[in-house]
Scaffold this motif. Structure first.
Motif, PDB file in Angstrom:
ATOM      1  N   SER A  22       0.828  -1.197   0.000  1.00  0.00           N
ATOM      2  CA  SER A  22       0.000   0.000   0.000  1.00  0.00           C
ATOM      3  C   SER A  22       0.868   1.255   0.000  1.00  0.00           C
ATOM      4  CB  SER A  22      -0.952   0.011   1.199  1.00  0.00           C
ATOM      5  OG  SER A  22      -0.230   0.190   2.400  1.00  0.00           O
ATOM      6  N   GLU A  23       2.033   1.201   0.618  1.00  0.00           N
ATOM      7  CA  GLU A  23       2.941   2.335   0.637  1.00  0.00           C
ATOM      8  C   GLU A  23       3.531   2.605  -0.738  1.00  0.00           C
ATOM      9  OE1 GLU A  23       4.086   4.537   3.211  1.00  0.00           O
ATOM     10  OE2 GLU A  23       2.181   3.806   3.992  1.00  0.00           O
ATOM     11  N   SER A  24       3.686   1.565  -1.542  1.00  0.00           N
ATOM     12  CA  SER A  24       4.317   1.743  -2.844  1.00  0.00           C
ATOM     13  C   SER A  24       3.354   2.311  -3.887  1.00  0.00           C
ATOM     14  CB  SER A  24       4.898   0.408  -3.335  1.00  0.00           C
ATOM     15  OG  SER A  24       3.852  -0.496  -3.599  1.00  0.00           O
ATOM     16  N   LYS A  25       2.058   2.266  -3.620  1.00  0.00           N
ATOM     17  CA  LYS A  25       1.097   2.834  -4.557  1.00  0.00           C
ATOM     18  C   LYS A  25       1.168   4.346  -4.484  1.00  0.00           C
ATOM     19  CE  LYS A  25      -2.103  -1.015  -4.335  1.00  0.00           C
ATOM     20  NZ  LYS A  25      -3.404  -1.471  -3.927  1.00  0.00           N
ATOM     21  N   GLU A  26       1.131   4.973  -5.643  1.00  0.00           N
ATOM     22  CA  GLU A  26       1.213   6.419  -5.691  1.00  0.00           C
ATOM     23  C   GLU A  26      -0.128   7.024  -5.306  1.00  0.00           C
ATOM     24  OE1 GLU A  26       2.464   9.388  -9.109  1.00  0.00           O
ATOM     25  OE2 GLU A  26       3.747   7.610  -8.991  1.00  0.00           O
ATOM     26  N   VAL A  27      -0.107   7.937  -4.351  1.00  0.00           N
ATOM     27  CA  VAL A  27      -1.310   8.628  -3.909  1.00  0.00           C
ATOM     28  C   VAL A  27      -1.432   9.910  -4.718  1.00  0.00           C
ATOM     29  CG1 VAL A  27      -2.443   9.728  -1.936  1.00  0.00           C
ATOM     30  CG2 VAL A  27      -1.055   7.674  -1.590  1.00  0.00           C
ATOM     31  N   PRO A  28      -2.588  10.130  -5.349  1.00  0.00           N
ATOM     32  CA  PRO A  28      -2.722  11.334  -6.161  1.00  0.00           C
ATOM     33  C   PRO A  28      -2.713  12.594  -5.297  1.00  0.00           C
ATOM     34  CG  PRO A  28      -4.830  10.190  -6.013  1.00  0.00           C
ATOM     35  CD  PRO A  28      -3.796   9.323  -5.348  1.00  0.00           C
ATOM     36  N   SER A  57     -24.302  11.368  -7.125  1.00  0.00           N
ATOM     37  CA  SER A  57     -22.933  11.877  -7.085  1.00  0.00           C
ATOM     38  C   SER A  57     -21.988  10.833  -6.497  1.00  0.00           C
ATOM     39  CB  SER A  57     -22.874  13.165  -6.258  1.00  0.00           C
ATOM     40  OG  SER A  57     -21.557  13.645  -6.203  1.00  0.00           O
ATOM     41  N   ASN A  58     -22.376  10.242  -5.373  1.00  0.00           N
ATOM     42  CA  ASN A  58     -21.535   9.216  -4.739  1.00  0.00           C
ATOM     43  C   ASN A  58     -21.313   8.028  -5.661  1.00  0.00           C
ATOM     44  OD1 ASN A  58     -21.177  10.653  -2.370  1.00  0.00           O
ATOM     45  ND2 ASN A  58     -22.887   9.666  -1.331  1.00  0.00           N
ATOM     46  N   SER A  59     -22.336   7.646  -6.396  1.00  0.00           N
ATOM     47  CA  SER A  59     -22.228   6.522  -7.321  1.00  0.00           C
ATOM     48  C   SER A  59     -21.210   6.821  -8.421  1.00  0.00           C
ATOM     49  CB  SER A  59     -23.603   6.230  -7.929  1.00  0.00           C
ATOM     50  OG  SER A  59     -23.508   5.253  -8.928  1.00  0.00           O
ATOM     51  N   VAL A  60     -21.268   8.017  -8.967  1.00  0.00           N
ATOM     52  CA  VAL A  60     -20.313   8.404 -10.016  1.00  0.00           C
ATOM     53  C   VAL A  60     -18.902   8.463  -9.429  1.00  0.00           C
ATOM     54  CG1 VAL A  60     -19.635  10.244 -11.602  1.00  0.00           C
ATOM     55  CG2 VAL A  60     -22.048   9.617 -11.389  1.00  0.00           C
ATOM     56  N   LEU A  61     -18.772   9.065  -8.253  1.00  0.00           N
ATOM     57  CA  LEU A  61     -17.459   9.173  -7.615  1.00  0.00           C
ATOM     58  C   LEU A  61     -16.839   7.805  -7.353  1.00  0.00           C
ATOM     59  CD1 LEU A  61     -18.167  12.046  -5.089  1.00  0.00           C
ATOM     60  CD2 LEU A  61     -16.588  12.135  -7.022  1.00  0.00           C
ATOM     61  N   ALA A  62     -17.654   6.844  -6.953  1.00  0.00           N
ATOM     62  CA  ALA A  62     -17.148   5.497  -6.658  1.00  0.00           C
ATOM     63  C   ALA A  62     -16.476   4.868  -7.867  1.00  0.00           C
ATOM     64  CB  ALA A  62     -18.282   4.604  -6.162  1.00  0.00           C
ATOM     65  N   GLY A  63     -16.925   5.220  -9.049  1.00  0.00           N
ATOM     66  CA  GLY A  63     -16.342   4.674 -10.264  1.00  0.00           C
ATOM     67  C   GLY A  63     -15.149   5.462 -10.788  1.00  0.00           C
ATOM     68  N   MET A  64     -14.853   6.594 -10.159  1.00  0.00           N
ATOM     69  CA  MET A  64     -13.787   7.459 -10.675  1.00  0.00           C
ATOM     70  C   MET A  64     -12.450   7.261  -9.977  1.00  0.00           C
ATOM     71  SD  MET A  64     -15.760  11.039 -11.482  1.00  0.00           S
ATOM     72  CE  MET A  64     -14.331  11.728 -12.330  1.00  0.00           C
ATOM     73  N   GLY A  65     -12.412   6.556  -8.880  1.00  0.00           N
ATOM     74  CA  GLY A  65     -11.142   6.310  -8.209  1.00  0.00           C
ATOM     75  C   GLY A  65     -10.766   7.394  -7.216  1.00  0.00           C
ATOM     76  N   ALA A  66      -9.503   7.373  -6.815  1.00  0.00           N
ATOM     77  CA  ALA A  66      -9.012   8.232  -5.732  1.00  0.00           C
ATOM     78  C   ALA A  66      -8.674   9.649  -6.174  1.00  0.00           C
ATOM     79  CB  ALA A  66      -7.780   7.592  -5.095  1.00  0.00           C
ATOM     80  N   GLY A  67      -8.851   9.980  -7.434  1.00  0.00           N
ATOM     81  CA  GLY A  67      -8.456  11.290  -7.941  1.00  0.00           C
ATOM     82  C   GLY A  67      -9.463  12.397  -7.736  1.00  0.00           C
ATOM     83  N   ILE A  68     -10.569  12.106  -7.048  1.00  0.00           N
ATOM     84  CA  ILE A  68     -11.601  13.126  -6.815  1.00  0.00           C
ATOM     85  C   ILE A  68     -12.404  12.750  -5.572  1.00  0.00           C
ATOM     86  CG2 ILE A  68     -13.163  11.991  -8.449  1.00  0.00           C
ATOM     87  CD1 ILE A  68     -14.297  14.826  -9.095  1.00  0.00           C
ATOM     88  N   GLN A  69     -12.687  13.757  -4.740  1.00  0.00           N
ATOM     89  CA  GLN A  69     -13.463  13.548  -3.512  1.00  0.00           C
ATOM     90  C   GLN A  69     -14.415  14.715  -3.322  1.00  0.00           C
ATOM     91  OE1 GLN A  69     -10.478  13.566  -0.463  1.00  0.00           O
ATOM     92  NE2 GLN A  69      -9.581  11.634  -1.104  1.00  0.00           N
ATOM     93  N   TRP A  70     -15.633  14.411  -2.944  1.00  0.00           N
ATOM     94  CA  TRP A  70     -16.616  15.436  -2.612  1.00  0.00           C
ATOM     95  C   TRP A  70     -16.465  15.748  -1.134  1.00  0.00           C
ATOM     96  CZ3 TRP A  70     -22.482  14.073  -2.150  1.00  0.00           C
ATOM     97  CH2 TRP A  70     -23.228  15.216  -1.894  1.00  0.00           C
ATOM     98  N   VAL A  71     -16.300  17.031  -0.786  1.00  0.00           N
ATOM     99  CA  VAL A  71     -16.144  17.428   0.613  1.00  0.00           C
ATOM    100  C   VAL A  71     -17.491  17.835   1.196  1.00  0.00           C
ATOM    101  CG1 VAL A  71     -15.007  19.046   2.194  1.00  0.00           C
ATOM    102  CG2 VAL A  71     -13.766  18.149   0.199  1.00  0.00           C
ATOM    103  N   GLU A  72     -18.145  18.815   0.585  1.00  0.00           N
ATOM    104  CA  GLU A  72     -19.456  19.275   1.048  1.00  0.00           C
ATOM    105  C   GLU A  72     -20.048  20.200   0.007  1.00  0.00           C
ATOM    106  OE1 GLU A  72     -18.945  21.431   4.708  1.00  0.00           O
ATOM    107  OE2 GLU A  72     -17.322  22.633   3.879  1.00  0.00           O
ATOM    108  N   SER A  73     -21.338  20.495   0.179  1.00  0.00           N
ATOM    109  CA  SER A  73     -22.027  21.410  -0.726  1.00  0.00           C
ATOM    110  C   SER A  73     -22.940  22.326   0.068  1.00  0.00           C
ATOM    111  CB  SER A  73     -22.864  20.629  -1.751  1.00  0.00           C
ATOM    112  OG  SER A  73     -22.035  19.862  -2.589  1.00  0.00           O
ATOM    113  N   TYR A  74     -23.143  23.524  -0.493  1.00  0.00           N
ATOM    114  CA  TYR A  74     -24.014  24.519   0.108  1.00  0.00           C
ATOM    115  C   TYR A  74     -25.133  24.811  -0.879  1.00  0.00           C
ATOM    116  CZ  TYR A  74     -19.936  25.119   3.063  1.00  0.00           C
ATOM    117  OH  TYR A  74     -18.879  24.894   3.913  1.00  0.00           O
TER     118      TYR A  74
END
Length: 119
Positions: A22-28, A57-74
């Motif tokens: 897990s350490e050897s995997k590159e974290v975006p 939104s969560n469903s789409v994000l789950a398929g996109m990998g670690a390169g994008i995260q939703w924090v919050e919305s107003y």
């Protein structure tokens, strides 16, 4: 007792290998973005409608990998402002397109200030 020690040693060895892999995997590297979504009547959306949007939104994000995260919305009367962490604005555009969400303006956050900035 001998078997317990062998089992414990095996578990520790397995954990060490898993950790090393897990350490050897590159974290975006993710930067913070603010997305302005024009959505007339957004402030009148019901809790069920907001839940459905969130699930999509969560469903789409789950398929996109670690390169994008939703924090919050107003949610405001006619817009939704979203805070995301992403590798690029392009990743946010892809998420919006796949989810059927508007992304009228995407701005990378360059600084964050708050009341403590004054001190």
């Amino acid at each position: 007792m001998k078997y317990r020690l062998m089992a414990l040693a095996g578990c520790l060895a397995f954990a060490a290998v898993a950790f090393a892999q897990s350490e050897s995997k590159e974290v975006p590297v993710l930067e913070k973005y603010v997305i302005e979504r024009d959505l007339p009547g957004a402030g009148k959306l019901s809790a069920a409608e907001l839940q459905a949007i969130s699930r999509k939104s969560n469903s789409v994000l789950a398929g996109m990998g670690a390169g994008i995260q939703w924090v919050e919305s107003y949610v405001t009367a006619d817009k939704i402002y979203c805070v995301y962490r992403a590798q690029s604005a392009e990743a946010i555009r892809k998420h919006a397109e796949a989810g059927g969400f508007p992304a009228n303006r995407i701005a990378r956050v360059t600084s964050v200030i708050d009341p403590t900035t004054a001190h």
